[in-house]
Write an enzyme that holds these catalytic residues in place. Structure first.
Site, short mmCIF file in Angstrom:
data_model
loop_
_atom_site.label_atom_id
_atom_site.label_comp_id
_atom_site.label_asym_id
_atom_site.label_seq_id
_atom_site.Cartn_x
_atom_site.Cartn_y
_atom_site.Cartn_z
N ASN A 37 114.37 -19.84 45.24
CA ASN A 37 115.76 -20.27 45.22
C ASN A 37 116.68 -19.24 44.55
OD1 ASN A 37 117.94 -21.92 45.43
ND2 ASN A 37 117.20 -23.48 44.03
N HIS A 122 114.41 -39.03 42.43
CA HIS A 122 115.47 -38.64 41.50
C HIS A 122 116.61 -39.64 41.53
CE1 HIS A 122 114.62 -34.03 41.32
NE2 HIS A 122 113.51 -34.72 41.32
N ARG A 147 112.78 -40.66 38.20
CA ARG A 147 113.37 -39.72 37.24
C ARG A 147 114.80 -40.14 36.99
NH1 ARG A 147 114.79 -33.25 37.70
NH2 ARG A 147 116.76 -34.02 38.49
N TYR A 159 123.15 -30.67 35.57
CA TYR A 159 122.05 -30.60 36.53
C TYR A 159 121.50 -32.00 36.82
CZ TYR A 159 119.19 -31.47 32.47
OH TYR A 159 118.66 -32.06 31.36
N ASP A 217 114.15 -35.06 32.78
CA ASP A 217 114.05 -33.59 32.79
C ASP A 217 115.10 -33.01 31.84
OD1 ASP A 217 113.78 -30.93 33.38
OD2 ASP A 217 113.97 -31.15 35.56
N HIS A 219 115.33 -29.80 31.34
CA HIS A 219 115.70 -28.56 32.04
C HIS A 219 115.87 -27.36 31.12
CE1 HIS A 219 116.99 -26.66 35.81
NE2 HIS A 219 116.52 -27.76 36.38
N GLU A 243 110.30 -33.71 30.65
CA GLU A 243 110.00 -32.46 31.35
C GLU A 243 110.78 -31.28 30.77
OE1 GLU A 243 110.83 -32.84 35.49
OE2 GLU A 243 111.00 -30.70 35.79
N GLU A 269 107.62 -25.56 35.78
CA GLU A 269 108.08 -25.34 37.16
C GLU A 269 108.49 -23.90 37.40
OE1 GLU A 269 111.30 -28.30 37.18
OE2 GLU A 269 112.70 -26.64 37.43
N ARG A 290 103.38 -28.54 35.82
CA ARG A 290 104.51 -28.68 36.75
C ARG A 290 104.55 -27.60 37.83
NH1 ARG A 290 107.56 -31.80 38.68
NH2 ARG A 290 109.61 -30.92 38.29
N HIS A 319 105.81 -29.45 41.05
CA HIS A 319 107.25 -29.33 41.27
C HIS A 319 107.57 -29.52 42.75
CE1 HIS A 319 110.99 -26.51 40.78
NE2 HIS A 319 111.30 -27.75 40.47
N ASP A 323 113.99 -27.19 47.10
CA ASP A 323 113.88 -25.73 47.25
C ASP A 323 112.44 -25.28 47.46
OD1 ASP A 323 114.56 -26.69 44.50
OD2 ASP A 323 113.80 -24.76 43.89
N GLU A 346 106.38 -34.99 42.35
CA GLU A 346 107.84 -35.06 42.53
C GLU A 346 108.16 -35.04 44.02
OE1 GLU A 346 109.97 -31.66 41.04
OE2 GLU A 346 111.86 -32.73 41.00
N TRP A 409 120.04 -22.74 32.02
CA TRP A 409 120.45 -23.74 33.00
C TRP A 409 119.28 -24.65 33.31
CZ3 TRP A 409 119.17 -25.51 37.97
CH2 TRP A 409 120.05 -26.52 38.45
O1 KDG Z 1 115.68 -24.43 41.88
C1 KDG Z 1 115.74 -25.13 40.69
C2 KDG Z 1 115.29 -26.53 40.94
O2 KDG Z 1 114.04 -26.50 41.53
C3 KDG Z 1 115.22 -27.31 39.68
O3 KDG Z 1 116.50 -27.42 39.11
C4 KDG Z 1 114.72 -28.67 39.97
O4 KDG Z 1 114.23 -29.02 37.65
C5 KDG Z 1 114.05 -29.32 38.81
C6 KDG Z 1 113.09 -30.37 39.11
O5 KDG Z 1 112.49 -30.86 38.17
O6 KDG Z 1 112.94 -30.68 40.28
MG MG Z 2 112.61 -29.75 36.44
#
Ligand code: KDG
Ligand code: MG
Length: 409
Positions: A37, A122, A147, A159, A217, A219, A243, A269, A290, A319, A323, A346, A409
């Site tokens: 991605n 999600h 989630r 996010y 998550d 992140h 996560e 991930e 992950r 994961h 993407d 997921e 991010w």
């Molecule tokens: O490309 C980034 C995503 O795959 C990510 O933001 C998704 O954190 C993510 C998840 O847990 O699916």
């Molecule tokens: Mg994630």
């Protein structure tokens, strides 16, 4: 049976995907996912310039040997671009082996260890009300694990939170990030997040009861002491996992988190090899792996890391965002079905446009995924449909703190 040719297919049916198609001298074809991605063209070029020319004439059945040839033969090790490219070759060769054997891949990995793979969806909301509607919508679609992500007062864009309220049955994809040649910018406030998230889980537990598996998550946003604080504050709400509570590079930071909380942890991930997991698994600093087959070098190393994890009672939670293409998702569904230490999968549903390009044998029923019983991975690429969608630059956002500092991010 030797490899005759390989070609890279770039397509963008609602988001970008990089697919490798390998063809043998007996006319058998296999697919592999190399989607990275935001860096798709780097992998496509790595494949077409440095990998595709090496493949013709190689024995298509020698998967391990080809994996080691591409990994060790590059001299330069690891890294997401290299490992996504190797993953695509590995998946395509497993796909071919399955087709030649007339068996779905999971049968070649030892057969099914279960009837289906528990999937989590999600749910998200910009308010408690819209979050609740989103959870209900997911439960109605059959999900049995959820989630939970929400907007946080004091943070403008976050996010994992759908912009629009979700009505029942509506699919959402919070990515791709805005298409364009530069990433959009979002903001972050750790203190506001740490204050708000436990109140959300309190509300969700009150409404949905103690049994529903809930995930969250973080992140990569937190420092170890902050992650420990969040884990402790979430303990009353009995999460299935927390996560990516810290950035993945600082592995020993997880020791501190572990010392303070029993909230189960899922990480990795963004990892691309088993070596990234060495400390986390051997010190039992995580509970779930992950990794995605696509970013981790394919089926072969994913199976290996899970066998390593099994010795430490660590389970899978691969994961599976959009993407990862349907090809990459299929690869990890086959691994998940075969291994004993499967945990959860997921599942973000791909768009109708993506499903028109990638025809899948995979099913989702009553909260469980199954890769299907077609030989190989069970995914076919409609090349004509794929050709209708050309690559478009698209990036994940970047994040800044209030004072302008770049954050994770
Ligand atoms: O490309 C980034 C995503 O795959 C990510 O933001 C998704 O954190 C993510 C998840 O847990 O699916
Ligand atoms: Mg994630």
């Amino acid at each position: 049976m030797n490899i005759a040719s390989a070609e890279v297919v770039l397509t963008s049916p609602s988001r970008n995907f990089v697919t490798l198609k390998v063809t043998t001298d007996e006319g058998v074809t296999g697919l592999g996912d190399a989607t990275l991605n935001g860096r798709e063209l780097a992998v496509a070029t790595y494949l077409s310039e440095h990998v595709v020319p090496l493949l013709p004439g190689r024995d298509a059945h020698r998967i391990e040997d080809t994996w080691q040839y591409l990994y060790r033969g590059a001299y330069w090790r690891r890294g997401p671009v290299t490992m996504a490219a190797i993953a695509a070759v590995d998946m395509a060769l497993w796909d071919i082996k399955g087709k030649v054997a007339g068996l779905p891949l999971y049968q070649l990995l030892g057969g099914a260890s279960r009837n289906g793979l528990l999937a989590y969806g999600h749910a998200s909301g910009t308010s408690l009300q819209s979050l609740s509607e989103s959870i209900h919508a997911h439960l109605e679609r059959g999900y049995r694990a959820i989630r939970v992500q929400t907007a946080v007062p004091g943070i403008n864009a976050l996010y994992g939170v759908a912009d629009q309220p979700q009505s029942s049955g509506e699919r959402y994809d919070y990515e791709p990030a805005g298409r364009g040649v530069r990433p959009v910018e979002e903001d972050w406030d750790t203190a506001a997040y740490l204050r708000h998230v436990p109140t959300v889980f309190e509300h969700v537990r009150q409404e949905f009861g103690p049994e529903l598996p809930l995930l969250h998550d973080a992140h990569h946003r937190l420092r170890p002491i902050e992650a420990a604080t969040l884990g402790k504050r979430l303990e009353p709400y009995d999460l299935f996992w927390l996560e990516d509570c810290t950035p993945a590079e600082n592995q020993q930071g997880l020791r501190l988190v572990r010392q303070h909380t029993t909230t189960p942890l899922a990480i990795g991930e963004v990892f691309n090899t088993g070596w990234d997991y060495q400390q986390l698994i051997s010190e039992q600093l995580i509970d779930y792996v992950r990794a995605a087959a696509t970013h981790f070098g394919g089926v072969t190393p994913l199976r290996k890391v899970m066998d390593f994890a099994a010795a430490f009672q660590i389970r899978s939670g691969f994961h599976g965002p959009t993407d990862v293409s349907p090809v990459g998702l299929a690869a990890q569904l086959h691994v998940g079905l075969a291994i004993h230490n499967f945990g959860i999968q997921e599942y973000m549903e791909h768009s109708a446009a993506t499903n028109n390009v990638f025809h899948q044998s995979m099913t989702f029923k009553d909260g469980y995924l199954h890769p299907g019983d077609n030989p190989g991975l069970g995914v076919e690429l409609d090349e004509e449909a794929a050709a209708g969608f050309s690559y478009q630059p698209a990036y994940l956002p970047v994040t800044r703190l209030r004072d302008g500092t770049i954050h994770d991010w």
